[in-house]
Design a protein around this motif. Structure first.
Motif, short mmCIF file in Angstrom:
data_model
loop_
_atom_site.label_atom_id
_atom_site.label_comp_id
_atom_site.label_asym_id
_atom_site.label_seq_id
_atom_site.Cartn_x
_atom_site.Cartn_y
_atom_site.Cartn_z
N ALA A 39 0.83 -1.21 0.00
CA ALA A 39 0.00 0.00 0.00
C ALA A 39 0.87 1.26 0.00
CB ALA A 39 -0.94 0.00 1.21
N GLU A 40 1.94 1.26 0.78
CA GLU A 40 2.86 2.41 0.80
C GLU A 40 3.56 2.55 -0.55
OE1 GLU A 40 4.06 2.43 5.53
OE2 GLU A 40 5.38 1.42 4.10
N PHE A 41 3.92 1.42 -1.15
CA PHE A 41 4.55 1.46 -2.47
C PHE A 41 3.60 2.06 -3.50
CE2 PHE A 41 5.28 -0.48 -6.64
CZ PHE A 41 6.58 -0.07 -6.88
N ALA A 42 2.35 1.60 -3.51
CA ALA A 42 1.36 2.11 -4.47
C ALA A 42 1.11 3.61 -4.25
CB ALA A 42 0.05 1.33 -4.34
N ALA A 43 1.02 4.03 -3.01
CA ALA A 43 0.79 5.45 -2.72
C ALA A 43 1.98 6.30 -3.17
CB ALA A 43 0.52 5.65 -1.23
#
Length: 56
Positions: free
Chosen positions: A9-13
């Motif tokens: 999720a942090e990577f996608a954001a």
């Protein structure tokens, strides 16, 4: 622009933020990007493709 990324999720954001910033700055992010990350990490290639707008 370095920060710890420990989840998908942090990577996608972070990726979304980077692509928006490129677009707003007039940089076309579309296409293939070679990412040479050094001896301790694998070299990678990222491919950015524009999608059709989501149906409403």
């Amino acid at each position: 622009m370095t920060q710890d990324i420990t989840t998908e999720a942090e990577f996608a954001a972070s990726l979304t933020e980077l692509l928006r910033a490129a677009d707003e700055g007039g940089v076309n992010p579309r296409g293939g990007w070679t990412c040479r990350t050094g001896d301790e990490h694998p070299d990678l290639e990222a491919v950015i493709t524009e999608l059709a707008p989501a149906p409403m």
